[in-house]
Design a protein around this motif. Structure first.
Motif, mmCIF file in Angstrom:
data_model
loop_
_atom_site.group_PDB
_atom_site.id
_atom_site.type_symbol
_atom_site.label_atom_id
_atom_site.label_comp_id
_atom_site.label_asym_id
_atom_site.label_seq_id
_atom_site.Cartn_x
_atom_site.Cartn_y
_atom_site.Cartn_z
ATOM 1 N N MET A 1 0.834 -1.194 0.000
ATOM 2 C CA MET A 1 0.000 0.000 0.000
ATOM 3 C C MET A 1 0.875 1.254 0.000
ATOM 4 N N VAL A 2 0.411 2.303 -0.663
ATOM 5 C CA VAL A 2 1.150 3.559 -0.717
ATOM 6 C C VAL A 2 0.929 4.319 0.585
ATOM 7 N N GLU A 3 2.013 4.820 1.148
ATOM 8 C CA GLU A 3 1.907 5.575 2.389
ATOM 9 C C GLU A 3 1.109 6.858 2.165
ATOM 10 N N PRO A 4 0.201 7.204 3.075
ATOM 11 C CA PRO A 4 -0.550 8.457 2.929
ATOM 12 C C PRO A 4 0.353 9.662 3.090
ATOM 13 N N ARG A 5 -0.129 10.786 2.628
ATOM 14 C CA ARG A 5 0.600 12.046 2.768
ATOM 15 C C ARG A 5 0.230 12.663 4.119
ATOM 16 N N ARG A 6 1.165 12.699 5.046
ATOM 17 C CA ARG A 6 0.912 13.261 6.367
ATOM 18 C C ARG A 6 1.034 14.787 6.324
ATOM 19 N N VAL A 7 -0.005 15.454 6.764
ATOM 20 C CA VAL A 7 -0.037 16.912 6.805
ATOM 21 C C VAL A 7 -0.278 17.339 8.246
ATOM 22 N N VAL A 8 0.617 18.141 8.787
ATOM 23 C CA VAL A 8 0.446 18.681 10.133
ATOM 24 C C VAL A 8 0.173 20.172 10.019
ATOM 25 N N ILE A 9 -0.986 20.589 10.526
ATOM 26 C CA ILE A 9 -1.367 22.004 10.550
ATOM 27 C C ILE A 9 -1.104 22.528 11.951
ATOM 28 N N VAL A 10 -0.269 23.550 12.045
ATOM 29 C CA VAL A 10 0.153 24.094 13.334
ATOM 30 C C VAL A 10 -0.703 25.303 13.682
ATOM 31 N N ALA A 11 -1.337 25.241 14.854
ATOM 32 C CA ALA A 11 -2.189 26.334 15.326
ATOM 33 C C ALA A 11 -1.729 26.798 16.701
ATOM 34 N N TYR A 12 -2.307 27.897 17.167
ATOM 35 C CA TYR A 12 -1.951 28.517 18.442
ATOM 36 C C TYR A 12 -3.123 29.387 18.847
ATOM 37 N N ASP A 13 -3.102 29.905 20.052
ATOM 38 C CA ASP A 13 -4.191 30.761 20.511
ATOM 39 C C ASP A 13 -4.360 31.967 19.597
ATOM 40 N N ASP A 14 -5.615 32.295 19.327
ATOM 41 C CA ASP A 14 -5.994 33.409 18.452
ATOM 42 C C ASP A 14 -5.556 33.190 17.012
ATOM 43 N N ALA A 15 -5.476 31.924 16.599
ATOM 44 C CA ALA A 15 -5.275 31.609 15.183
ATOM 45 C C ALA A 15 -6.570 31.889 14.426
ATOM 46 N N GLN A 16 -6.444 32.145 13.130
ATOM 47 C CA GLN A 16 -7.593 32.373 12.258
ATOM 48 C C GLN A 16 -8.207 31.021 11.911
ATOM 49 N N ILE A 17 -9.468 30.825 12.262
ATOM 50 C CA ILE A 17 -10.094 29.517 12.088
ATOM 51 C C ILE A 17 -10.199 29.130 10.615
ATOM 52 N N LEU A 18 -10.360 30.100 9.722
ATOM 53 C CA LEU A 18 -10.433 29.783 8.298
ATOM 54 C C LEU A 18 -9.096 29.266 7.767
ATOM 55 N N ASP A 19 -8.007 29.698 8.385
ATOM 56 C CA ASP A 19 -6.697 29.207 7.962
ATOM 57 C C ASP A 19 -6.532 27.719 8.256
ATOM 58 N N VAL A 20 -7.267 27.237 9.248
ATOM 59 C CA VAL A 20 -7.271 25.811 9.565
ATOM 60 C C VAL A 20 -8.311 25.077 8.723
ATOM 61 N N ALA A 21 -9.500 25.671 8.626
ATOM 62 C CA ALA A 21 -10.613 24.986 7.972
ATOM 63 C C ALA A 21 -10.434 24.855 6.461
ATOM 64 N N SER A 22 -9.927 25.902 5.808
ATOM 65 C CA SER A 22 -9.804 25.842 4.343
ATOM 66 C C SER A 22 -8.850 24.745 3.877
ATOM 67 N N PRO A 23 -7.613 24.689 4.393
ATOM 68 C CA PRO A 23 -6.726 23.609 3.944
ATOM 69 C C PRO A 23 -7.228 22.223 4.324
#
Length: 334
Positions: A1-23
């Motif tokens: 099986m092909v390994e999945p592409r691991r994506v880590v999204i880094v957030a912090y207090d007062d991050a923009q929620i759309l910056d997390v939700a869109s990607p």
């Protein structure tokens, strides 16, 4: 099986929620449309617990960054009003340095670029960020080439994007790089976004480049032009729609948009045509009719005047050319 592409999204207090939700949302839709290998998305925070977005909604189910091990496909750092405090968090900056070494590529949305710069990850690289913060980033990090104009910038394995909604444009570009343009278009349609905007489209449109027009009539006409590109947008028609003379209309456009009605219409049509050239396989004749030009010949001339290159060249370019400056002296992007 092909390994999945691991994506880590880094957030912090007062991050923009759309910056997390869109990607994360776009990558999830790519999986549903058959991305192979699929994406596996994780939210990471320095403490491992939930963080508070700038609107007060908590971002939970986050993994402690120090516990992230093994190879990553993409490390993506979000922006938000909390970016200043986040750049002063030495534990977070240290984790970004460590995780970048594990990642095939690194990306930042909006003011997330400040964190990459604080971590020393963009030294000597070309980046962008939200236009409002670009001068501050350039002043703080003179070793970084900050370009405030594009929606997003790719510099090798580094991707950075401008304002909030450009997170979607950047993610569509990542999907296209990984799986090709067909899947990226499927995702764009699923998200009901008009199209995948090319990288070098300006963050600020022609009608927003200056302060918002103080005249309601001009604001209404700007919206009418954008929504009715194939219609009659002659100065006489626009003046009749607004109940003013063509001479008064010209004065209003010069005062509030610093251009003439005819030039404003031509620029709007040319930019819309360029987006269609980049996002579809429609022939120039069909595109010309769709945006209100009389013929493909007229459209070709508009491309030359506006961008300094032909429509065929625009279709072949990996990134969108920039419009010429108002004086007509600016050369197109390489």
């Amino acid at each position: 099986m092909v390994e999945p592409r691991r994506v880590v999204i880094v957030a912090y207090d007062d991050a923009q929620i759309l910056d997390v939700a869109s990607p994360s949302g776009a990558l999830d839709i790519a999986n549903h449309h058959g991305a192979a290998p699929p994406y596996v998305v994780e939210l990471g925070t320095v403490g491992g617990g939930p963080v508070r977005s700038s609107v007060g909604i908590g971002l939970g189910n986050a993994r402690r960054l120090a516990e992230v091990r093994g190879a990553l496909d993409t490390l993506l750092v979000v922006g938000g009003f909390g970016h200043e405090a986040a750049t002063g968090n030495p534990a977070l900056i240290a984790q970004l340095r460590r995780l970048a070494e594990l990642s095939r590529r690194v990306a930042a949305v909006c003011t997330g670029t400040f964190l990459l710069a604080a971590a020393g990850l963009v030294h000597g690289r070309r980046v962008t960020t939200h236009w409002r913060y670009a001068d501050a980033l350039a002043a703080r990090h003179p070793e970084v080439a900050v370009d405030p104009t594009p929606l997003y910038v790719r510099d090798g394995d580094l991707y950075t994007s401008g304002g909030v909604t450009s997170a979607l444009d950047l993610t569509l570009a990542l999907i296209e790089d990984d799986h090709g343009p067909t899947l990226a278009r499927h995702v764009a349609r699923e998200l009901v976004t008009y199209l995948h905007r090319p990288a070098d489209q300006a963050q600020i449109s022609m009608f927003l480049a200056a302060p918002p027009p103080g005249d309601r009539l001009v604001r209404d006409l700007a919206g009418h032009i954008a929504a009715h590109l194939a219609g009659d947008l002659s100065p006489a028609a626009l003046a009749a729609r607004s109940g003013v003379s063509t001479r008064h209309l010209a004065r209003l456009f010069a005062e509030h948009l610093r251009t003439t009605p005819a030039r404003a219409v031509r620029a709007a049509r040319t930019e819309a045509a360029a987006h269609l050239v980049r996002s579809s396989q429609l022939p120039l004749e069909a595109i010309a009719r769709r945006v209100g030009f009389r013929s493909a010949t007229t459209l070709r001339q508009a491309f030359l005047d506006h961008y300094g290159i032909t429509g065929d060249t625009i279709r072949r370019m990996p990134d969108m050319p920039r419009a010429r400056a108002a004086t007509g002296q600016q050369t197109p992007a390489p």
